[in-house]
Design a protein around this motif. Structure first.
Motif, PDB file in Angstrom:
ATOM      1  N   GLU A 105       0.882  -1.154   0.000  1.00  0.00           N
ATOM      2  CA  GLU A 105       0.000   0.000   0.000  1.00  0.00           C
ATOM      3  C   GLU A 105       0.923   1.207   0.000  1.00  0.00           C
ATOM      4  O   GLU A 105       1.692   1.403   0.948  1.00  0.00           O
ATOM      5  CB  GLU A 105      -0.897  -0.003   1.236  1.00  0.00           C
ATOM      6  CG  GLU A 105      -1.914   1.103   1.216  1.00  0.00           C
ATOM      7  CD  GLU A 105      -2.875   1.004   2.386  1.00  0.00           C
ATOM      8  OE1 GLU A 105      -2.774   1.865   3.287  1.00  0.00           O
ATOM      9  OE2 GLU A 105      -3.696   0.074   2.394  1.00  0.00           O
ATOM     10  N   ALA A 106       0.903   1.957  -1.088  1.00  0.00           N
ATOM     11  CA  ALA A 106       1.721   3.163  -1.194  1.00  0.00           C
ATOM     12  C   ALA A 106       0.869   4.344  -0.741  1.00  0.00           C
ATOM     13  O   ALA A 106      -0.294   4.472  -1.144  1.00  0.00           O
ATOM     14  CB  ALA A 106       2.204   3.353  -2.625  1.00  0.00           C
ATOM     15  N   VAL A 107       1.450   5.186   0.104  1.00  0.00           N
ATOM     16  CA  VAL A 107       0.731   6.313   0.693  1.00  0.00           C
ATOM     17  C   VAL A 107       1.411   7.609   0.278  1.00  0.00           C
ATOM     18  O   VAL A 107       2.624   7.767   0.425  1.00  0.00           O
ATOM     19  CB  VAL A 107       0.709   6.209   2.234  1.00  0.00           C
ATOM     20  CG1 VAL A 107      -0.114   7.340   2.841  1.00  0.00           C
ATOM     21  CG2 VAL A 107       0.198   4.842   2.678  1.00  0.00           C
ATOM     22  N   ALA A 108       0.619   8.543  -0.249  1.00  0.00           N
ATOM     23  CA  ALA A 108       1.135   9.833  -0.701  1.00  0.00           C
ATOM     24  C   ALA A 108       1.155  10.842   0.445  1.00  0.00           C
ATOM     25  O   ALA A 108       0.584  10.602   1.519  1.00  0.00           O
ATOM     26  CB  ALA A 108       0.274  10.365  -1.840  1.00  0.00           C
ATOM     27  N   LEU A 109       1.787  11.965   0.197  1.00  0.00           N
ATOM     28  CA  LEU A 109       1.872  13.030   1.198  1.00  0.00           C
ATOM     29  C   LEU A 109       0.497  13.492   1.665  1.00  0.00           C
ATOM     30  O   LEU A 109       0.325  13.881   2.813  1.00  0.00           O
ATOM     31  CB  LEU A 109       2.652  14.226   0.634  1.00  0.00           C
ATOM     32  CG  LEU A 109       4.130  13.988   0.369  1.00  0.00           C
ATOM     33  CD1 LEU A 109       4.748  15.184  -0.358  1.00  0.00           C
ATOM     34  CD2 LEU A 109       4.873  13.711   1.669  1.00  0.00           C
ATOM     35  N   ASN A 110      -0.498  13.433   0.777  1.00  0.00           N
ATOM     36  CA  ASN A 110      -1.855  13.865   1.149  1.00  0.00           C
ATOM     37  C   ASN A 110      -2.724  12.708   1.651  1.00  0.00           C
ATOM     38  O   ASN A 110      -3.931  12.825   1.734  1.00  0.00           O
ATOM     39  CB  ASN A 110      -2.538  14.553  -0.042  1.00  0.00           C
ATOM     40  CG  ASN A 110      -2.786  13.608  -1.197  1.00  0.00           C
ATOM     41  OD1 ASN A 110      -2.420  12.428  -1.163  1.00  0.00           O
ATOM     42  ND2 ASN A 110      -3.413  14.128  -2.240  1.00  0.00           N
ATOM     43  N   ASN A 111      -2.074  11.569   1.975  1.00  0.00           N
ATOM     44  CA  ASN A 111      -2.718  10.359   2.482  1.00  0.00           C
ATOM     45  C   ASN A 111      -3.499   9.567   1.438  1.00  0.00           C
ATOM     46  O   ASN A 111      -4.182   8.607   1.782  1.00  0.00           O
ATOM     47  CB  ASN A 111      -3.599  10.634   3.702  1.00  0.00           C
ATOM     48  CG  ASN A 111      -2.773  10.945   4.918  1.00  0.00           C
ATOM     49  OD1 ASN A 111      -1.696  10.374   5.106  1.00  0.00           O
ATOM     50  ND2 ASN A 111      -3.234  11.866   5.736  1.00  0.00           N
ATOM     51  N   TYR A 112      -3.417   9.941   0.172  1.00  0.00           N
ATOM     52  CA  TYR A 112      -3.998   9.132  -0.900  1.00  0.00           C
ATOM     53  C   TYR A 112      -3.263   7.786  -0.888  1.00  0.00           C
ATOM     54  O   TYR A 112      -2.055   7.733  -0.672  1.00  0.00           O
ATOM     55  CB  TYR A 112      -3.817   9.838  -2.245  1.00  0.00           C
ATOM     56  CG  TYR A 112      -4.347   9.050  -3.420  1.00  0.00           C
ATOM     57  CD1 TYR A 112      -5.711   8.980  -3.682  1.00  0.00           C
ATOM     58  CD2 TYR A 112      -3.476   8.392  -4.278  1.00  0.00           C
ATOM     59  CE1 TYR A 112      -6.201   8.267  -4.761  1.00  0.00           C
ATOM     60  CE2 TYR A 112      -3.956   7.679  -5.372  1.00  0.00           C
ATOM     61  CZ  TYR A 112      -5.314   7.615  -5.600  1.00  0.00           C
ATOM     62  OH  TYR A 112      -5.789   6.907  -6.676  1.00  0.00           O
ATOM     63  N   ARG A 113      -3.988   6.699  -1.105  1.00  0.00           N
ATOM     64  CA  ARG A 113      -3.406   5.357  -1.016  1.00  0.00           C
ATOM     65  C   ARG A 113      -3.733   4.531  -2.249  1.00  0.00           C
ATOM     66  O   ARG A 113      -4.826   4.627  -2.782  1.00  0.00           O
ATOM     67  CB  ARG A 113      -3.947   4.620   0.217  1.00  0.00           C
ATOM     68  CG  ARG A 113      -3.545   5.265   1.510  1.00  0.00           C
ATOM     69  CD  ARG A 113      -4.349   4.743   2.692  1.00  0.00           C
ATOM     70  NE  ARG A 113      -3.976   5.456   3.886  1.00  0.00           N
ATOM     71  CZ  ARG A 113      -3.084   5.026   4.763  1.00  0.00           C
ATOM     72  NH1 ARG A 113      -2.499   3.867   4.601  1.00  0.00           N
ATOM     73  NH2 ARG A 113      -2.775   5.748   5.816  1.00  0.00           N
ATOM     74  N   VAL A 114      -2.756   3.715  -2.635  1.00  0.00           N
ATOM     75  CA  VAL A 114      -2.925   2.820  -3.777  1.00  0.00           C
ATOM     76  C   VAL A 114      -2.349   1.466  -3.398  1.00  0.00           C
ATOM     77  O   VAL A 114      -1.268   1.393  -2.822  1.00  0.00           O
ATOM     78  CB  VAL A 114      -2.186   3.363  -5.026  1.00  0.00           C
ATOM     79  CG1 VAL A 114      -2.145   2.336  -6.136  1.00  0.00           C
ATOM     80  CG2 VAL A 114      -2.829   4.642  -5.513  1.00  0.00           C
ATOM     81  N   GLU A 115      -3.087   0.394  -3.728  1.00  0.00           N
ATOM     82  CA  GLU A 115      -2.558  -0.959  -3.540  1.00  0.00           C
ATOM     83  C   GLU A 115      -1.904  -1.421  -4.827  1.00  0.00           C
ATOM     84  O   GLU A 115      -2.456  -1.223  -5.912  1.00  0.00           O
ATOM     85  CB  GLU A 115      -3.670  -1.936  -3.135  1.00  0.00           C
ATOM     86  CG  GLU A 115      -3.989  -1.864  -1.674  1.00  0.00           C
ATOM     87  CD  GLU A 115      -4.736  -3.089  -1.164  1.00  0.00           C
ATOM     88  OE1 GLU A 115      -4.903  -4.081  -1.917  1.00  0.00           O
ATOM     89  OE2 GLU A 115      -5.156  -3.051  -0.004  1.00  0.00           O
ATOM     90  N   VAL A 116      -0.738  -2.033  -4.678  1.00  0.00           N
ATOM     91  CA  VAL A 116       0.024  -2.537  -5.823  1.00  0.00           C
ATOM     92  C   VAL A 116       0.449  -3.963  -5.499  1.00  0.00           C
ATOM     93  O   VAL A 116       1.096  -4.190  -4.465  1.00  0.00           O
ATOM     94  CB  VAL A 116       1.268  -1.663  -6.090  1.00  0.00           C
ATOM     95  CG1 VAL A 116       2.097  -2.227  -7.232  1.00  0.00           C
ATOM     96  CG2 VAL A 116       0.866  -0.212  -6.353  1.00  0.00           C
ATOM     97  N   PRO A 117       0.125  -4.916  -6.355  1.00  0.00           N
ATOM     98  CA  PRO A 117       0.598  -6.281  -6.115  1.00  0.00           C
ATOM     99  C   PRO A 117       2.125  -6.334  -6.227  1.00  0.00           C
ATOM    100  O   PRO A 117       2.704  -5.739  -7.140  1.00  0.00           O
ATOM    101  CB  PRO A 117      -0.037  -7.111  -7.236  1.00  0.00           C
ATOM    102  CG  PRO A 117      -1.067  -6.240  -7.863  1.00  0.00           C
ATOM    103  CD  PRO A 117      -0.711  -4.824  -7.559  1.00  0.00           C
ATOM    104  N   ILE A 118       2.768  -7.027  -5.302  1.00  0.00           N
ATOM    105  CA  ILE A 118       4.225  -7.171  -5.367  1.00  0.00           C
ATOM    106  C   ILE A 118       4.614  -7.882  -6.663  1.00  0.00           C
ATOM    107  O   ILE A 118       5.703  -7.663  -7.199  1.00  0.00           O
ATOM    108  CB  ILE A 118       4.758  -7.870  -4.106  1.00  0.00           C
ATOM    109  CG1 ILE A 118       4.670  -6.880  -2.930  1.00  0.00           C
ATOM    110  CG2 ILE A 118       6.190  -8.355  -4.295  1.00  0.00           C
ATOM    111  CD1 ILE A 118       5.146  -7.401  -1.600  1.00  0.00           C
TER     112      ILE A 118
END
Length: 181
Positions: A105-118
């Motif tokens: 789960e990658a989290v941006a400075l503004n707390n936006y989140r994206v899931e990325v499969p390894i």
């Protein structure tokens, strides 16, 4: 004398506002402007979750460079031309921290989140871009870290699914283990 006092107070208030605006501009320029040598010592990324030792790891730009830099020239939906991005391979970072999950789960400075499969990091040269066309990527330009896929090299990646995983202004990566098992 009453009009003079009002005129003087009005001028002083305007001057104070201008001075405050100038000071604020310097503060903002320091936070978002050019990078100083000391800026490479500031943490830009935290990796946590299912990693070796189960203790969050903090990385500076210099730490990420030591993991190894990889370059990829690719077109993106957000840039006007083919851009040369540089940064550590996501899989190398995950290996470096002993990731034990199946997705991040990658989290941006503004707390936006994206899931990325390894699996994406294992199958493709996905990088945490720190540089674009030879320049450090600043916050205003989607930095300090931007997840970049090699879209131009793989037609299969040129889909909304992979574009939607390209999160920018990354501040944290959380390794998530599968619920099964």
């Amino acid at each position: 004398m009453g009009n003079f006092d009002r005129f003087t107070r009005s001028n002083l208030a305007r001057r104070a506002a201008v001075i405050l605006a100038i000071c604020l501009a310097f503060v903002v320029a320091g936070a978002f402007g050019t990078r100083s040598a000391a800026a490479s010592d500031k943490p830009v990324l935290v990796v946590s979750g299912a990693i070796a030792g189960d203790v969050p790891r903090t990385f500076t730009r210099a730490d990420l460079k030591r993991i190894g830099m990889t370059g990829v020239s690719t077109d993106t939906p957000w840039t006007r031309r083919t851009t040369f991005f540089e940064g550590p391979l996501l899989r190398q970072l995950l290996d470096h921290v002993g990731a034990r999950g199946d997705r991040i789960e990658a989290v941006a400075l503004n707390n936006y989140r994206v899931e990325v499969p390894i699996e994406d990091a294992r199958d493709y040269d996905v990088i945490l871009a720190m540089r674009a066309d030879g320049q450090d990527i600043g916050i205003r330009d989607r930095g300090p870290l931007w997840l970049i896929y090699p879209w131009s090299q793989h037609e299969a990646l040129q889909r909304e699914l992979y574009y939607s995983r390209s999160i920018w202004q990354i501040r944290e990566i959380i390794v998530v283990a599968s619920d099964a098992g």
